[in-house]
Write a protein that holds these residues in place. Structure first.
Motif, PDB file in Angstrom:
ATOM      1  N   TRP A   1      10.406   5.844   3.372  1.00 21.04           N
ATOM      2  CA  TRP A   1      11.363   4.850   2.855  1.00 21.04           C
ATOM      3  C   TRP A   1      11.212   4.765   1.345  1.00 21.04           C
ATOM      4  O   TRP A   1      12.188   4.603   0.621  1.00 21.04           O
ATOM      5  N   HIS A   2       9.959   4.858   0.870  1.00 23.52           N
ATOM      6  CA  HIS A   2       9.734   4.775  -0.582  1.00 23.52           C
ATOM      7  C   HIS A   2      10.153   6.068  -1.284  1.00 23.52           C
ATOM      8  O   HIS A   2      10.584   6.038  -2.433  1.00 23.52           O
ATOM      9  N   LEU A   3      10.018   7.196  -0.584  1.00 19.59           N
ATOM     10  CA  LEU A   3      10.510   8.449  -1.163  1.00 19.59           C
ATOM     11  C   LEU A   3      12.032   8.379  -1.287  1.00 19.59           C
ATOM     12  O   LEU A   3      12.612   8.791  -2.292  1.00 19.59           O
TER      13      LEU A   3
ATOM     14  N   ARG B   1       0.845  -1.197   0.000  1.00 17.28           N
ATOM     15  CA  ARG B   1       0.000   0.000   0.000  1.00 17.28           C
ATOM     16  C   ARG B   1       0.879   1.245   0.000  1.00 17.28           C
ATOM     17  O   ARG B   1       1.912   1.257   0.666  1.00 17.28           O
ATOM     18  N   HIS B   2       0.437   2.283  -0.712  1.00 13.27           N
ATOM     19  CA  HIS B   2       1.220   3.522  -0.756  1.00 13.27           C
ATOM     20  C   HIS B   2       0.323   4.743  -0.582  1.00 13.27           C
ATOM     21  O   HIS B   2      -0.624   4.922  -1.346  1.00 13.27           O
ATOM     22  N   PRO B   3       0.633   5.614   0.379  1.00 16.84           N
ATOM     23  CA  PRO B   3      -0.112   6.869   0.521  1.00 16.84           C
ATOM     24  C   PRO B   3       0.563   7.980  -0.286  1.00 16.84           C
ATOM     25  O   PRO B   3       1.699   8.351  -0.007  1.00 16.84           O
ATOM     26  N   PHE B   4      -0.133   8.496  -1.288  1.00 16.04           N
ATOM     27  CA  PHE B   4       0.470   9.530  -2.133  1.00 16.04           C
ATOM     28  C   PHE B   4       0.003  10.916  -1.729  1.00 16.04           C
ATOM     29  O   PHE B   4      -1.154  11.116  -1.371  1.00 16.04           O
TER      30      PHE B   4
ATOM     31  N   GLY C   1      12.944   6.775  -4.255  1.00 16.87           N
ATOM     32  CA  GLY C   1      12.732   7.514  -5.503  1.00 16.87           C
ATOM     33  C   GLY C   1      11.312   7.575  -6.019  1.00 16.87           C
ATOM     34  O   GLY C   1      11.096   7.861  -7.202  1.00 16.87           O
ATOM     35  N   LEU C   2      10.300   7.350  -5.153  1.00 19.47           N
ATOM     36  CA  LEU C   2       8.920   7.312  -5.642  1.00 19.47           C
ATOM     37  C   LEU C   2       8.311   8.721  -5.639  1.00 19.47           C
ATOM     38  O   LEU C   2       7.528   9.081  -4.763  1.00 19.47           O
ATOM     39  N   ALA C   3       8.698   9.513  -6.658  1.00 24.09           N
ATOM     40  CA  ALA C   3       8.253  10.909  -6.722  1.00 24.09           C
ATOM     41  C   ALA C   3       8.272  11.405  -8.160  1.00 24.09           C
ATOM     42  O   ALA C   3       9.041  10.912  -8.988  1.00 24.09           O
TER      43      ALA C   3
HETATM   44 CU   LIG Z   1       5.076   3.990  -0.865  1.00 21.49          CU
END
Ligand SMILES: [Cu+2]
Length: 614
Positions: free
Chosen positions: A477-479, A406-409, A482-484
């Protein structure tokens, strides 16, 4: 008309307040969870960070001094639109330089069009997880709901190790599956087992913020319902529930009505969303229990386990409904995947690009670029995932989550309309417009939203706020992986609005030795030449590299030599055994009158013949 305008300006100037703060960030020792003492980030020597209260229309002036010996810092005001003040948004290398040790940067802006519950946090990687985070409330002179008292609650997970250490081990080839660090505890207002003294027959407005950097949490109060009246700064039609689910960075304001009698105390329970953990250690306490105390002479209750559930936030209805933004002008379709690159580290990708910060903060590239190039996404770099939007376009962002997590954007500078939000799927399922017969007429809006495992979501907003805005996963951790993406919204209007970079901001960049002019590579002469820009590591090679072939050749040789060795030494052993056996047999036979035993080897190597007895 002019008189009216002057009167309005006078009234605004008279009643709008300026709130000025001097924040110095320092390390202090603290024991937030009562289990372990460690260094935490404190503001002016105090932990947890203070809650800031302002009223809509007010100005906030915050001088942030980095008093840390060796870490950079920054501050983002989560959820605030920063209309006309994009330079104050805070994410490092997006709208400003990181603030190096010893430097001070001033954030100075007004909050004109927003009210509700927000928060501030460092936007330097996962740093805020060490404590640089606090709640920011924007009051309305008259709220559209009645309550007697207000209370602010922050919830978060807590690590016993510092985020920079955790990041080091997380982004490592020794963690090729990208397993996120597992926290040790959950905190409630920066602490645990918190008691909240309440009065009977009172309506409290409880503002809840998940200030964590990783885990969503469930929150419930035993024996009490909660009526949601605000989500991420959007006032909503009252929605009554007995449980909240907040991803990191989300906020809810709820009305809680206390009981008529004070004959019992009640547990306030927070629970980690375990599904976001790769593994749940047996000794991990996933719950935190705090208390609503009606009578301090009475005992505190034991909290019972409850079935956990979350309502669908897309079903909330804004109190000021806004029609669905129809017929988008600009589409951004983002596929989320996790994969390893050539350095063995696992990264997160939007459309096969993992965000790598440019050499010049992107906003400064916009402000320093030649007029004719500001709309050219190429100058903002090949690894910043830059999209250029034109003023007042309707933008649709589709996120297809091809990952089973799951990812909160979160989108900076806006709230978006939730146009579609899927449930979780077993297999990656992309948004298919034709599968949606009707879209909501008046969609819910917010600034942070969860996309489910293997699911999708569709968001829309109008590009009416010129600025460079980050859109990223708020699991830090996902940022860090590189999740941007970077949205460059109405760059021409942005330039005329922001003008020059403030002197103070230039000083911070000089101290951090970061250029303030040029494209993503720092080239202010040849703007389309990106040589030397920061890029992601090379992909894992397909098939064998030269190194691989050499390794294969050497290991084949070693293997063959091994087989040869086994053959030679193995046979020698057999030979020795055979000779010994024959010698023993000969001895036995001769003792018993003799028998003919041919010497070893006369019937061929490796075999023997006892012969016939006489
Ligand atoms: Cu995420």
């Amino acid at each position: 008309m002019l008189t009216l305008w002057c009167l309005f300006a006078f009234v605004t100037a008279t009643f709008a307040a300026t709130h000025e703060y001097n924040f110095t960030v320092l390390w202090i020792d603290a024991n937030p969870d009562g289990v372990f003492t460690r260094r935490v980030l404190a503001i002016n020597g105090a932990y947890p960070a203070p809650t800031i209260h302002i009223t809509r229309g007010d100005r906030l002036v915050l001088h942030l001094t980095n008093g840390l010996p060796s870490h950079n810092t920054s501050l983002h005001f989560h959820g605030l639109f920063q209309e006309g003040s994009n330079l104050m948004d805070g994410p490092e290398m997006v709208t400003q330089c990181p603030i190096p040790p010893g430097s001070t940067l001033t954030y100075n802006f007004t909050v004109d069009s927003q009210h509700g519950t927000y928060w501030y946090h460092s936007h330097s990687g996962a740093q805020y997880g060490d404590g640089l985070r606090g709640v920011l409330v924007v009051h309305e002179k008259k709220e559209p709901f009645a309550y007697d008292e207000e209370v602010v609650v922050s919830i978060s997970e807590w690590y016993h190790r510092e985020t920079s250490d955790l990041k080091h081990d997380f982004l490592s080839r020794f963690n090729p599956t990208g397993s996120e660090p597992i926290p040790q505890n959950v905190l409630f207002n920066g602490s645990r087992n918190v008691t909240w003294a309440v009065a009977v027959n009172t309506t409290y407005l409880m503002r809840v913020v998940n200030t964590g950097l990783f885990l969503s949490q469930y929150l419930y109060i035993e024996g009490h319902e909660m009526t949601v009246v605000e989500a991420d700064g959007i006032y909503v039609e009252p929605y009554t529930t007995d449980m909240l689910y907040l991803t990191v960075a989300q906020r809810y304001s709820v009305l809680v009505k206390t009981k008529q009698a004070s004959d019992k105390n009640f547990a306030i329970v927070q629970v980690m969303d375990e599904e976001m953990l790769d593994s749940v250690p047996a000794d991990l306490e996933t719950r935190g229990v705090n208390y609503m105390v009606y009578d301090s002479n009475l005992s505190l209750p034991h909290a019972l386990a409850r079935k956990l559930s979350a309502f669908n936030d897309a079903d909330l209805r804004p109190r000021d409904p806004e029609e669905l933004l129809a017929d988008p002008d600009y589409f951004i379709v983002l596929d989320v995947i996790m994969d390893n690159l050539g350095d063995g580290v696992q990264y997160s990708f939007f459309n096969n690009i993992t965000y790598v910060a440019p050499r010049v903060p992107t906003l400064y590239s916009v402000l320093s670029a030649p007029e004719e190039l500001v709309n050219n996404a190429a100058i903002y770099g090949s690894n910043t995932n830059a999209f250029v939007l034109q003023k007042d376009e309707v933008v649709e962002i589709v996120v297809n989550n091809k990952d089973d997590g799951r990812h909160p954007f979160h989108l900076h500078g806006h709230v978006f309309q939730i146009v579609a939000k899927s449930p979780a799927f077993d297999e990656p399922t992309a948004y298919n417009e034709s599968a949606h017969e009707s879209l909501p007429e008046y969609p819910m809006r917010r600034d942070t939203i969860l996309v489910e495992s293997n699911g999708y979501m569709v968001l829309r907003f109008r590009a009416d706020n010129p600025g460079v805005w980050f859109f990223h996963c708020h699991v830090d951790w996902h940022l860090e992986q590189g999740l941007a993406i970077t949205l460059i919204e109405a760059p021409e209007e942005l330039r005329s609005q922001q003008g020059a970079i403030l002197e103070n901001h230039l000083e911070v960049c000089a101290a951090a030795r970061i250029p303030t002019r040029g494209n993503a590579a720092g080239n202010a002469v040849a703007w389309l030449d990106l040589a030397g820009e920061n890029v992601q590591p090379q992909p894992l090679p397909e098939g064998f590299t030269l190194k691989g072939y050499v390794a294969l050749f050497i290991s084949t040789l070693v293997g063959l030599y091994g087989i040869y060795s086994i053959y030679v030494f193995g046979i020698e052993d057999v030979k020795g055994d055979t000779e010994n056996l024959q010698a023993t047999l000969r001895a036995i036979l001769s003792e018993h009158g003799g028998a003919r035993v041919p010497p070893y080897g006369t019937r061929g190597s490796g075999s023997f013949d006892v012969g016939t007895s006489t």
